[in-house]
Design a protein around this motif. Structure first.
Motif, PDB file in Angstrom:
ATOM      1  N   ILE A 108      -7.823   9.439   1.928  1.00  0.00           N
ATOM      2  CA  ILE A 108      -6.553   9.090   2.570  1.00  0.00           C
ATOM      3  C   ILE A 108      -6.710   7.783   3.346  1.00  0.00           C
ATOM      4  O   ILE A 108      -5.857   6.890   3.262  1.00  0.00           O
ATOM      5  CB  ILE A 108      -6.065  10.237   3.479  1.00  0.00           C
ATOM      6  CG1 ILE A 108      -5.655  11.433   2.616  1.00  0.00           C
ATOM      7  CG2 ILE A 108      -4.906   9.769   4.357  1.00  0.00           C
ATOM      8  CD1 ILE A 108      -5.333  12.686   3.417  1.00  0.00           C
ATOM      9  N   ALA A 109      -7.801   7.667   4.088  1.00  0.00           N
ATOM     10  CA  ALA A 109      -8.061   6.429   4.846  1.00  0.00           C
ATOM     11  C   ALA A 109      -8.206   5.235   3.906  1.00  0.00           C
ATOM     12  O   ALA A 109      -7.672   4.150   4.174  1.00  0.00           O
ATOM     13  CB  ALA A 109      -9.306   6.592   5.704  1.00  0.00           C
ATOM     14  N   CYS A 110      -8.923   5.411   2.807  1.00  0.00           N
ATOM     15  CA  CYS A 110      -9.072   4.323   1.825  1.00  0.00           C
ATOM     16  C   CYS A 110      -7.731   3.941   1.221  1.00  0.00           C
ATOM     17  O   CYS A 110      -7.448   2.757   1.014  1.00  0.00           O
ATOM     18  CB  CYS A 110     -10.060   4.737   0.728  1.00  0.00           C
ATOM     19  SG  CYS A 110     -11.768   4.783   1.278  1.00  0.00           S
ATOM     20  N   GLY A 111      -6.894   4.920   0.965  1.00  0.00           N
ATOM     21  CA  GLY A 111      -5.559   4.651   0.432  1.00  0.00           C
ATOM     22  C   GLY A 111      -4.703   3.868   1.408  1.00  0.00           C
ATOM     23  O   GLY A 111      -3.996   2.931   1.028  1.00  0.00           O
ATOM     24  N   ILE A 112      -4.776   4.241   2.678  1.00  0.00           N
ATOM     25  CA  ILE A 112      -4.012   3.522   3.707  1.00  0.00           C
ATOM     26  C   ILE A 112      -4.513   2.091   3.833  1.00  0.00           C
ATOM     27  O   ILE A 112      -3.721   1.147   3.914  1.00  0.00           O
ATOM     28  CB  ILE A 112      -4.078   4.271   5.054  1.00  0.00           C
ATOM     29  CG1 ILE A 112      -3.297   5.581   4.953  1.00  0.00           C
ATOM     30  CG2 ILE A 112      -3.535   3.403   6.186  1.00  0.00           C
ATOM     31  CD1 ILE A 112      -3.468   6.503   6.147  1.00  0.00           C
TER      32      ILE A 112
ATOM     33  N   PHE B  44      -3.781  -3.682   2.854  1.00  0.00           N
ATOM     34  CA  PHE B  44      -4.303  -4.896   2.227  1.00  0.00           C
ATOM     35  C   PHE B  44      -3.311  -5.450   1.204  1.00  0.00           C
ATOM     36  O   PHE B  44      -3.058  -6.662   1.163  1.00  0.00           O
ATOM     37  CB  PHE B  44      -5.660  -4.606   1.567  1.00  0.00           C
ATOM     38  CG  PHE B  44      -6.307  -5.812   0.970  1.00  0.00           C
ATOM     39  CD1 PHE B  44      -6.797  -6.825   1.770  1.00  0.00           C
ATOM     40  CD2 PHE B  44      -6.411  -5.948  -0.409  1.00  0.00           C
ATOM     41  CE1 PHE B  44      -7.387  -7.960   1.221  1.00  0.00           C
ATOM     42  CE2 PHE B  44      -6.998  -7.064  -0.967  1.00  0.00           C
ATOM     43  CZ  PHE B  44      -7.488  -8.074  -0.154  1.00  0.00           C
ATOM     44  N   ALA B  45      -2.722  -4.568   0.395  1.00  0.00           N
ATOM     45  CA  ALA B  45      -1.733  -5.006  -0.595  1.00  0.00           C
ATOM     46  C   ALA B  45      -0.505  -5.604   0.096  1.00  0.00           C
ATOM     47  O   ALA B  45       0.035  -6.620  -0.355  1.00  0.00           O
ATOM     48  CB  ALA B  45      -1.331  -3.841  -1.491  1.00  0.00           C
ATOM     49  N   ALA B  46      -0.076  -5.005   1.186  1.00  0.00           N
ATOM     50  CA  ALA B  46       1.071  -5.534   1.925  1.00  0.00           C
ATOM     51  C   ALA B  46       0.756  -6.908   2.512  1.00  0.00           C
ATOM     52  O   ALA B  46       1.611  -7.800   2.520  1.00  0.00           O
ATOM     53  CB  ALA B  46       1.473  -4.561   3.032  1.00  0.00           C
ATOM     54  N   THR B  47      -0.471  -7.076   2.966  1.00  0.00           N
ATOM     55  CA  THR B  47      -0.893  -8.363   3.502  1.00  0.00           C
ATOM     56  C   THR B  47      -0.872  -9.440   2.418  1.00  0.00           C
ATOM     57  O   THR B  47      -0.394 -10.551   2.635  1.00  0.00           O
ATOM     58  CB  THR B  47      -2.309  -8.252   4.108  1.00  0.00           C
ATOM     59  OG1 THR B  47      -2.278  -7.288   5.154  1.00  0.00           O
ATOM     60  CG2 THR B  47      -2.787  -9.582   4.648  1.00  0.00           C
TER      61      THR B  47
END
Length: 126
Positions: free
Chosen positions: A6-10, A15-18
């Motif tokens: 879950i943490a890796c997904g967040i 990162f993708a949003a950045t």
């Protein structure tokens, strides 16, 4: 183990949003600087009407993105660009060539710096 994924997904989502924000800001700032550069060319040729129209288009584009910019960028930088747009518009109205060129160059630099500050580089991370 579930918490780790879950943490890796967040983290991946952030990162993708950045990366998306950086890409979006690149296109947006390039569009504005192109309009302002064309306005400068018009003013140098003595075509203040074209310079005014192109600057007006840039301001409208900037205003359409105001909420996005205020949410994701520093307010002082956004406010500085707003102030510079007003300064440039006044010099166009007065047809003050030298002052307009300097103010327009400063405005273009401020807009370019908005993008540079959001790039994922070592300079910006540290």
């Amino acid at each position: 183990m579930k918490r780790l994924w879950i943490a890796c997904g967040i983290l991946a989502l952030v990162f993708a949003a950045t990366l998306y924000n950086t890409h979006y800001l690149s296109g947006f700032t390039n569009e504005l600087t192109t309009l302002l550069t064309r306005a400068e060319i018009g003013a140098e040729d003595g075509d203040w009407e074209t310079a005014g129209e192109l600057t007006r288009q840039a301001v409208e584009n900037w205003d359409r993105h105001a909420v996005y910019l205020h949410v994701l960028l520093r307010h002082t930088e956004v406010d500085d660009v707003n102030t510079s747009f007003q300064e440039v518009r006044e010099f166009i109205n007065c047809q003050e060539g030298g002052e307009y060129s300097a103010a327009n160059a400063r405005l273009i630099a401020q807009i370019e710096l908005l993008y540079e500050a959001e790039q994922l580089t070592l300079k910006n991370v540290l």
